[in-house]
Design a protein around this motif. Sequence first.
Motif, PDB file in Angstrom:
ATOM      1  N   SER A 255       0.980  -1.141   0.193  1.00  0.00           N
ATOM      2  CA  SER A 255       0.045   0.039  -0.426  1.00  0.00           C
ATOM      3  C   SER A 255       0.962   1.024   0.171  1.00  0.00           C
ATOM      4  O   SER A 255       2.017   1.123   0.174  1.00  0.00           O
ATOM      5  CB  SER A 255      -0.825   0.039   0.881  1.00  0.00           C
ATOM      6  OG  SER A 255      -0.209  -0.116   2.099  1.00  0.00           O
ATOM      7  N   LEU A 256       0.669   1.992  -0.785  1.00  0.00           N
ATOM      8  CA  LEU A 256       1.207   3.657  -0.629  1.00  0.00           C
ATOM      9  C   LEU A 256       0.650   5.104   0.213  1.00  0.00           C
ATOM     10  O   LEU A 256      -0.851   5.225  -0.344  1.00  0.00           O
ATOM     11  CB  LEU A 256       1.212   3.761  -2.126  1.00  0.00           C
ATOM     12  CG  LEU A 256       2.343   2.815  -2.847  1.00  0.00           C
ATOM     13  CD1 LEU A 256       2.409   3.036  -4.621  1.00  0.00           C
ATOM     14  CD2 LEU A 256       3.435   2.983  -2.444  1.00  0.00           C
ATOM     15  N   MET A 257       1.130   5.179   0.928  1.00  0.00           N
ATOM     16  CA  MET A 257       0.516   7.011   1.413  1.00  0.00           C
ATOM     17  C   MET A 257       1.102   7.287   0.399  1.00  0.00           C
ATOM     18  O   MET A 257       1.841   8.500   0.062  1.00  0.00           O
ATOM     19  CB  MET A 257       1.335   7.363   2.946  1.00  0.00           C
ATOM     20  CG  MET A 257       1.508   5.696   3.553  1.00  0.00           C
ATOM     21  SD  MET A 257      -0.484   5.851   4.527  1.00  0.00           S
ATOM     22  CE  MET A 257      -0.183   7.515   5.123  1.00  0.00           C
ATOM     23  N   ILE A 258      -0.551   8.027   0.311  1.00  0.00           N
ATOM     24  CA  ILE A 258      -0.278   9.550  -1.060  1.00  0.00           C
ATOM     25  C   ILE A 258      -0.309  10.991   0.307  1.00  0.00           C
ATOM     26  O   ILE A 258      -0.095  11.846  -0.412  1.00  0.00           O
ATOM     27  CB  ILE A 258      -0.954   9.156  -1.499  1.00  0.00           C
ATOM     28  CG1 ILE A 258      -2.915   9.090  -1.462  1.00  0.00           C
ATOM     29  CG2 ILE A 258      -1.212   7.721  -2.125  1.00  0.00           C
ATOM     30  CD1 ILE A 258      -3.582   8.947  -2.367  1.00  0.00           C
ATOM     31  N   ALA A 259      -1.071  10.551   1.186  1.00  0.00           N
ATOM     32  CA  ALA A 259      -1.272  11.845   2.438  1.00  0.00           C
ATOM     33  C   ALA A 259      -1.395  11.444   3.828  1.00  0.00           C
ATOM     34  O   ALA A 259      -1.470  10.278   3.966  1.00  0.00           O
ATOM     35  CB  ALA A 259      -2.636  13.185   1.627  1.00  0.00           C
ATOM     36  N   PRO A 260      -0.684  12.372   4.238  1.00  0.00           N
ATOM     37  CA  PRO A 260      -0.938  12.162   5.901  1.00  0.00           C
ATOM     38  C   PRO A 260      -2.934  10.601   5.781  1.00  0.00           C
ATOM     39  O   PRO A 260      -2.947  12.117   5.681  1.00  0.00           O
ATOM     40  CB  PRO A 260      -0.842  13.161   5.829  1.00  0.00           C
ATOM     41  CG  PRO A 260       0.127  13.757   5.869  1.00  0.00           C
ATOM     42  CD  PRO A 260      -0.766  13.869   4.328  1.00  0.00           C
ATOM     43  N   GLY A 261      -2.132  10.099   6.793  1.00  0.00           N
ATOM     44  CA  GLY A 261      -3.905   9.602   6.861  1.00  0.00           C
ATOM     45  C   GLY A 261      -4.628   9.256   5.291  1.00  0.00           C
ATOM     46  O   GLY A 261      -5.630   8.486   5.464  1.00  0.00           O
TER      47      GLY A 261
END
Length: 217
Positions: free
Chosen positions: A52-58
């Motif tokens: 999975s990839l974090m694209i923004a905080p949260g």
Amino acid sequence: MTNTALQRKNMVESQIRPSDVTDRRITAAMTVIPREAFLPAKLADLAYSDESLMIAPGREVLAPRVLAKLIQLAEIEEADNVLVIGEAGYGAALVSQFAAKVVALLPDEESAKTAQAAFAANGITNAIAVSGPAAAGWSAKAPYDVVLVEGGIEQVPETLKPQVRENGRLVAIATNDRIGKAVEFHKRGGIFALREGFQASALPLAGFSVERPAFVF
């Protein structure tokens, strides 16, 4: 074959097929839809990694194999009207390859514009991207045969339940337990029957958590 086309093929062969994804429509869609088109430019090099990839905080996009298995769990049919609630629009692009109509509900206008541009660039004409609170759904195009939630939930919001057609399905990743599970809620007689799928984890989406009383000293 371009480098990204080869990466997509390798993703399907090394991540998706070995994860018991047997629906050939899903593997075909993942072979042609560029995941990087729905990600921030800084994450393009990680588009086909098995994570999975974090694209923004949260905010995260599900790992490809988790998303593929979640779509398979939904058992989407070619005449279905589908609402995909997520963070980037990639899942909606995949579903558009074998569903009649798709609405991608994203958290903000910028994300919706990016997804809509990616739809257009890839010749996708049966999907639209909109923005708004995830738990509110998108009543303008309801009822839906399938609601696909690309994230964690603890409950199905009351605002979303009427948007699921009778005999329709809602699929998501339940995060109530320490071991998360993909689940399908099948609507029959206005009641949602639960069917458990595979183990998975995901960040909870806003509005899908159970409210708990604040701790007071």
